[in-house]
Design a protein around this motif. Structure first.
Motif, PDB file in Angstrom:
ATOM      1  N   SER A  84      62.980  79.151  49.743  1.00  0.00           N
ATOM      2  CA  SER A  84      63.952  78.901  48.687  1.00  0.00           C
ATOM      3  C   SER A  84      64.397  77.435  48.604  1.00  0.00           C
ATOM      4  CB  SER A  84      65.175  79.806  48.886  1.00  0.00           C
ATOM      5  OG  SER A  84      65.745  79.536  50.142  1.00  0.00           O
ATOM      6  N   LEU A  85      63.775  76.564  49.382  1.00  0.00           N
ATOM      7  CA  LEU A  85      64.151  75.137  49.308  1.00  0.00           C
ATOM      8  C   LEU A  85      63.832  74.570  47.926  1.00  0.00           C
ATOM      9  CD1 LEU A  85      62.811  73.429  52.553  1.00  0.00           C
ATOM     10  CD2 LEU A  85      65.194  73.836  51.918  1.00  0.00           C
ATOM     11  N   SER A  86      64.708  73.718  47.420  1.00  0.00           N
ATOM     12  CA  SER A  86      64.460  73.115  46.103  1.00  0.00           C
ATOM     13  C   SER A  86      63.273  72.153  46.194  1.00  0.00           C
ATOM     14  CB  SER A  86      65.699  72.335  45.658  1.00  0.00           C
ATOM     15  OG  SER A  86      65.823  71.168  46.455  1.00  0.00           O
ATOM     16  N   PRO A  87      62.614  71.889  45.050  1.00  0.00           N
ATOM     17  CA  PRO A  87      61.504  70.917  45.067  1.00  0.00           C
ATOM     18  C   PRO A  87      61.934  69.549  45.603  1.00  0.00           C
ATOM     19  CG  PRO A  87      61.496  72.148  43.010  1.00  0.00           C
ATOM     20  CD  PRO A  87      62.759  72.543  43.730  1.00  0.00           C
ATOM     21  N   ALA A  88      63.116  69.073  45.219  1.00  0.00           N
ATOM     22  CA  ALA A  88      63.536  67.726  45.652  1.00  0.00           C
ATOM     23  C   ALA A  88      63.697  67.664  47.177  1.00  0.00           C
ATOM     24  CB  ALA A  88      64.833  67.330  44.963  1.00  0.00           C
ATOM     25  N   ILE A  89      64.301  68.678  47.766  1.00  0.00           N
ATOM     26  CA  ILE A  89      64.469  68.686  49.234  1.00  0.00           C
ATOM     27  C   ILE A  89      63.115  68.894  49.915  1.00  0.00           C
ATOM     28  CG2 ILE A  89      65.526  69.912  51.198  1.00  0.00           C
ATOM     29  CD1 ILE A  89      67.521  68.188  49.731  1.00  0.00           C
ATOM     30  N   THR A  90      62.287  69.747  49.348  1.00  0.00           N
ATOM     31  CA  THR A  90      60.939  69.950  49.896  1.00  0.00           C
ATOM     32  C   THR A  90      60.202  68.618  50.008  1.00  0.00           C
ATOM     33  OG1 THR A  90      60.817  72.160  48.923  1.00  0.00           O
ATOM     34  CG2 THR A  90      58.710  71.103  49.491  1.00  0.00           C
ATOM     35  N   ALA A  91      60.297  67.818  48.930  1.00  0.00           N
ATOM     36  CA  ALA A  91      59.600  66.527  48.930  1.00  0.00           C
ATOM     37  C   ALA A  91      60.225  65.566  49.926  1.00  0.00           C
ATOM     38  CB  ALA A  91      59.631  65.933  47.524  1.00  0.00           C
ATOM     39  N   ALA A  92      61.558  65.471  49.915  1.00  0.00           N
ATOM     40  CA  ALA A  92      62.220  64.488  50.783  1.00  0.00           C
ATOM     41  C   ALA A  92      61.964  64.801  52.257  1.00  0.00           C
ATOM     42  CB  ALA A  92      63.721  64.458  50.492  1.00  0.00           C
ATOM     43  N   VAL A  93      62.129  66.051  52.673  1.00  0.00           N
ATOM     44  CA  VAL A  93      61.905  66.367  54.091  1.00  0.00           C
ATOM     45  C   VAL A  93      60.411  66.291  54.420  1.00  0.00           C
ATOM     46  CG1 VAL A  93      64.021  67.710  54.455  1.00  0.00           C
ATOM     47  CG2 VAL A  93      61.950  68.886  53.747  1.00  0.00           C
ATOM     48  N   GLY A  94      59.575  66.597  53.436  1.00  0.00           N
ATOM     49  CA  GLY A  94      58.121  66.482  53.662  1.00  0.00           C
ATOM     50  C   GLY A  94      57.729  65.043  53.962  1.00  0.00           C
ATOM     51  N   PHE A  95      58.352  64.100  53.246  1.00  0.00           N
ATOM     52  CA  PHE A  95      58.077  62.684  53.533  1.00  0.00           C
ATOM     53  C   PHE A  95      58.655  62.267  54.886  1.00  0.00           C
ATOM     54  CE2 PHE A  95      56.662  62.267  49.168  1.00  0.00           C
ATOM     55  CZ  PHE A  95      55.611  61.380  49.326  1.00  0.00           C
ATOM     56  N   ASP A  96      59.723  62.934  55.325  1.00  0.00           N
ATOM     57  CA  ASP A  96      60.227  62.653  56.681  1.00  0.00           C
ATOM     58  C   ASP A  96      59.157  63.068  57.708  1.00  0.00           C
ATOM     59  OD1 ASP A  96      62.024  61.803  58.634  1.00  0.00           O
ATOM     60  OD2 ASP A  96      63.150  63.684  58.665  1.00  0.00           O
TER      61      ASP A  96
END
Ligand SMILES: [Fe+2]
Length: 398
Positions: free
Chosen positions: A198-210
């Motif tokens: 259920s993570l939002s796309p924006a958080i998915t991307a930001a943590v993915g880049f982390d």
């Protein structure tokens, strides 16, 4: 044949047992029993505390006869008070272990509460601001009788689910400081990709880049850890396969699982060290409240360009692994910028609201950050200012 200088002389550790798979959060009560917890404290943030997953965990632990309680006063970019209040709840409730559920903030606070539950000195005297403090502080830490920690990540990226450190903001100096000890490593990480659906796309991307930044910086870091580079390469290949897919379709279980694996790879690899991306990123969070992963995503190509003179061979190897042509550092930067674009992440710090005048405050903080010395090229205050300037202007021409 190799010369003596090629033969490693280093200390290293590999972390934590991982239980990985869809739906495995249901195994949590058994894991608590396995770790001899009878009264676990569930540590998470207010948002996650309100989600059905928290209620399901509380119910399943209670049904298994565990004296579980909830502590949810964890804020994004956690501060000392989040830890000290948690320790008070831990002690008052007679707890004997911690379930840390959530993103990096909750995982960091959960690990910190377990460590601080047995300390003689206050938290402020035990956090590390630079490697100069390191040996003295390590000798002050009590390590006997640490309560066990099980981490249950709900995002894919921070690596805190495996790491041996917590980042806590010192409100007095408004800087991010580290609480660090090898025994802070969680005893078990329960990694269930379903918790990230259920993570939002924006958080998915930001943590993915982390996650990507942990593998990339560990791979480039000049410190010695003989196995970390292999893990880091695997982590970057997983991000290449899955990040854009997870961003576009959060229900893609395969992509979610690969990103959780990428996070674990990053958290394993960064035992070796990170570098200037993290050093530049920390003040952007502590002073401007910018999400850590988002800051890293913006900063990464500029730091890579700056470090390129000493990482060319590594970048060529990475490019070959990722099938980039020609296999070069420039191709890796193009890959990074393209993936960032596909995840709708902006190209410059100006787009995140940073202005030229901020650099004078940010650069000394970045140069003093504990991760700065891990960068493969020595970076002083003027280099940090130049890197912020490049990232502000979107200038990749190092
Ligand atoms: Fe990070």
């Amino acid at each position: 044949m190799t010369g003596k200088s090629d033969i490693a002389h280093a200390d290293w550790a590999f972390p934590t047992q991982v239980r990985f798979g869809l739906g495995r959060v249901r195994e949590l009560p058994e894991i608590c029993r396995e770790l001899t917890m009878a009264r676990p404290l569930l540590v998470t943030d207010g948002g996650i505390a309100g989600l059905p997953m928290s209620a399901a965990i509380m119910d399943s632990c209670a049904a298994a006869g565990l004296g579980v309680a909830l502590y949810s006063d964890v804020q994004a970019n956690p501060v000392e008070r989040n830890v000290t209040d948690g320790v008070a709840v831990f002690e008052a409730g007679g707890h004997d272990g911690v379930i840390a559920l959530g993103g990096g903030s909750s995982l960091d606070v959960g690990k910190a509460i377990a460590l601080m539950a047995v300390q003689k000195y206050p938290l402020r005297e035990l956090t590390i601001a630079s490697f100069q403090d390191f040996a003295e502080i390590q000798s002050k830490l009590v390590t006997d009788g640490l309560p066990p920690v099980v981490t249950v990540p709900t995002t894919s990226g921070t690596g805190s689910e495996l790491g041996r450190a917590s980042a806590i903001i010192d409100e007095e100096s408004r800087t991010k400081k580290g609480l660090f000890h090898p025994l802070m490593m969680p005893r078990i990480c329960l990694a269930d990709p379903e918790l990230t659906l259920s993570l939002s796309p924006a958080i998915t991307a930001a943590v993915g880049f982390d996650a990507l930044s942990h593998s990339l910086e560990a791979y480039c870091c000049a410190f010695s850890h003989p196995f970390a580079d292999g893990v880091a390469l695997k982590g970057m290949a997983l991000v290449d396969e899955a990040l854009v897919a997870a961003y576009r379709d959060g229900a893609d279980r395969g992509a979610r699982a690969r990103m959780m694996m990428a996070s674990l790879a990053g958290g394993t690899a960064f035992q070796k060290g990170v570098g200037a991306v993290h050093a530049l990123s920390h003040p952007l969070s502590s002073r401007h409240g910018i999400h850590h992963g988002l800051a890293n995503a913006v900063l990464m190509p500029y730091v890579l360009a700056f470090n390129m003179p000493v990482i060319k061979a590594k970048m060529a190897a990475l490019a070959r692994l990722l099938d980039l042509t020609p296999p070069s550092g420039a191709a890796v930067i193009d890959w990074l910028v393209d993936m960032r674009e596909q995840c709708d992440i902006l190209h410059s710090l100006a787009a995140l609201g940073i202005i030229e005048a901020d650099i004078a405050t940010l650069a000394p903080l970045a140069a003093a950050d504990i991760t700065a010395v891990e960068n493969p090229i020595a970076v002083g205050e003027s280099d940090m200012a130049a890197l912020y300037g490049a990232a502000l202007d979107g200038d990749l021409s190092y």
